[in-house]
Design a protein around this motif. Sequence first.
Motif, PDB file in Angstrom:
ATOM      1  N   LEU A 116       0.838  -1.194   0.000  1.00 44.55           N
ATOM      2  CA  LEU A 116       0.000   0.000   0.000  1.00 44.55           C
ATOM      3  C   LEU A 116       0.875   1.246   0.000  1.00 44.55           C
ATOM      4  O   LEU A 116       1.974   1.247   0.554  1.00 44.55           O
ATOM      5  CB  LEU A 116      -0.894   0.040   1.240  1.00 44.55           C
ATOM      6  CG  LEU A 116      -1.970  -1.034   1.410  1.00 44.55           C
ATOM      7  CD1 LEU A 116      -2.767  -0.739   2.678  1.00 44.55           C
ATOM      8  CD2 LEU A 116      -2.892  -1.078   0.207  1.00 44.55           C
ATOM      9  N   VAL A 117       0.348   2.300  -0.601  1.00 45.42           N
ATOM     10  CA  VAL A 117       0.951   3.624  -0.485  1.00 45.42           C
ATOM     11  C   VAL A 117       0.042   4.406   0.454  1.00 45.42           C
ATOM     12  O   VAL A 117      -1.056   4.809   0.069  1.00 45.42           O
ATOM     13  CB  VAL A 117       1.059   4.335  -1.846  1.00 45.42           C
ATOM     14  CG1 VAL A 117       1.653   5.735  -1.663  1.00 45.42           C
ATOM     15  CG2 VAL A 117       1.906   3.514  -2.812  1.00 45.42           C
ATOM     16  N   PRO A 118       0.428   4.590   1.710  1.00 41.15           N
ATOM     17  CA  PRO A 118      -0.445   5.256   2.678  1.00 41.15           C
ATOM     18  C   PRO A 118      -0.902   6.627   2.194  1.00 41.15           C
ATOM     19  O   PRO A 118      -0.117   7.417   1.662  1.00 41.15           O
ATOM     20  CB  PRO A 118       0.435   5.381   3.925  1.00 41.15           C
ATOM     21  CG  PRO A 118       1.399   4.246   3.800  1.00 41.15           C
ATOM     22  CD  PRO A 118       1.687   4.149   2.332  1.00 41.15           C
ATOM     23  N   GLY A 119      -2.206   6.880   2.349  1.00 40.51           N
ATOM     24  CA  GLY A 119      -2.781   8.147   1.923  1.00 40.51           C
ATOM     25  C   GLY A 119      -3.267   8.141   0.492  1.00 40.51           C
ATOM     26  O   GLY A 119      -3.995   9.045   0.068  1.00 40.51           O
ATOM     27  N   HIS A 120      -2.898   7.115  -0.281  1.00 43.86           N
ATOM     28  CA  HIS A 120      -3.330   7.023  -1.676  1.00 43.86           C
ATOM     29  C   HIS A 120      -4.803   6.652  -1.732  1.00 43.86           C
ATOM     30  O   HIS A 120      -5.278   5.813  -0.966  1.00 43.86           O
ATOM     31  CB  HIS A 120      -2.491   5.982  -2.410  1.00 43.86           C
ATOM     32  CG  HIS A 120      -2.952   5.708  -3.805  1.00 43.86           C
ATOM     33  ND1 HIS A 120      -2.793   6.600  -4.838  1.00 43.86           N
ATOM     34  CD2 HIS A 120      -3.578   4.633  -4.342  1.00 43.86           C
ATOM     35  CE1 HIS A 120      -3.289   6.084  -5.942  1.00 43.86           C
ATOM     36  NE2 HIS A 120      -3.773   4.895  -5.680  1.00 43.86           N
ATOM     37  N   ARG A 121      -5.531   7.265  -2.651  1.00 48.47           N
ATOM     38  CA  ARG A 121      -6.949   6.952  -2.821  1.00 48.47           C
ATOM     39  C   ARG A 121      -7.109   5.911  -3.924  1.00 48.47           C
ATOM     40  O   ARG A 121      -6.620   6.092  -5.032  1.00 48.47           O
ATOM     41  CB  ARG A 121      -7.757   8.207  -3.145  1.00 48.47           C
ATOM     42  CG  ARG A 121      -9.272   8.003  -3.054  1.00 48.47           C
ATOM     43  CD  ARG A 121     -10.013   9.314  -3.265  1.00 48.47           C
ATOM     44  NE  ARG A 121      -9.774  10.286  -2.224  1.00 48.47           N
ATOM     45  CZ  ARG A 121     -10.415  10.303  -1.058  1.00 48.47           C
ATOM     46  NH1 ARG A 121     -11.331   9.383  -0.790  1.00 48.47           N
ATOM     47  NH2 ARG A 121     -10.142  11.215  -0.155  1.00 48.47           N
ATOM     48  N   THR A 122      -7.798   4.824  -3.628  1.00 47.65           N
ATOM     49  CA  THR A 122      -7.976   3.747  -4.595  1.00 47.65           C
ATOM     50  C   THR A 122      -9.085   4.090  -5.577  1.00 47.65           C
ATOM     51  O   THR A 122      -9.808   5.076  -5.413  1.00 47.65           O
ATOM     52  CB  THR A 122      -8.318   2.427  -3.892  1.00 47.65           C
ATOM     53  OG1 THR A 122      -9.638   2.531  -3.315  1.00 47.65           O
ATOM     54  CG2 THR A 122      -7.313   2.126  -2.785  1.00 47.65           C
ATOM     55  N   SER A 123      -9.249   3.229  -6.597  1.00 45.14           N
ATOM     56  CA  SER A 123     -10.307   3.446  -7.589  1.00 45.14           C
ATOM     57  C   SER A 123     -11.681   3.354  -6.956  1.00 45.14           C
ATOM     58  O   SER A 123     -12.656   3.886  -7.490  1.00 45.14           O
ATOM     59  CB  SER A 123     -10.179   2.418  -8.724  1.00 45.14           C
ATOM     60  OG  SER A 123     -10.283   1.101  -8.208  1.00 45.14           O
TER      61      SER A 123
END
Length: 266
Positions: A116-123
Amino acid sequence: MSTQNNRMFDAHRLAVPPAVHSRDIVAARVQAQNAPRQQMRRYEVKSLAADGTVAEARHVAPALPLFEDAFCAFARGALIETTAGPMAIEDLLPGDMVLPVDGDPLPVVWIGSTSLVPGHRTSAGRKTNLTRITESSFGPGRPSASLVLGPSARLLQTPAHLRGLPGGERMLTPLRSFLDGVNVIDTTPPGTIQTYHLCLPRHAIIRLSGLEFETYHPGASVTRQMNPTMRDVFLALFPHIHQLGDFGLLAHPRAAGEDLDEASVA
């Protein structure tokens, strides 16, 4: 003569100017380019084979909450209580014996992990934030040290607004429900973080640094969340089961309306 005229009429009626075809093709291409694409994610799986060996596999599957939740409960460094003492989740292997809160030691049958990339918003629109619990946030020694968890971690702790329900049974609650900005906080460390989840032969509660969390279970409503094709892709991630009902019963009800009155996916 009449037949020939009819054929000429049919050909004239069915003919489409080349410009129309071109416009249709261009429109179709634009529509395809603008259509939202399903984001995919890589998942790593270790499972206990029937002969006692460890099987490893890598999968590419949809980056949807239904899939991600099976891989995103515990961050690296989380200490699981085992018969050999506390063991970091990244060092745990299928076959290792874990100490559930209720009952005898059980073997790990499945471990899933992803990045995971923390803070990244998924689709799917949700942020992949991690959660940090500071020492003794839930009472003395709970946890015994600062603990970092993933977005799908559920704690065996009934939220305050549900504590008056009849029966008084403790509920599994998404950890993020306890965010207070002081003791339980969002954390977004830089870079990519490896997260994990695990399965025992049955759904169970395990201890991490003195706090009680659930092992993986897709939930009682999972059959309503996927079509047959999606179900097959999902089940391929779990070599130790053959059908959704093999996950068995939930050890405790889940709060936040998830599976509050349901106990099984069979």
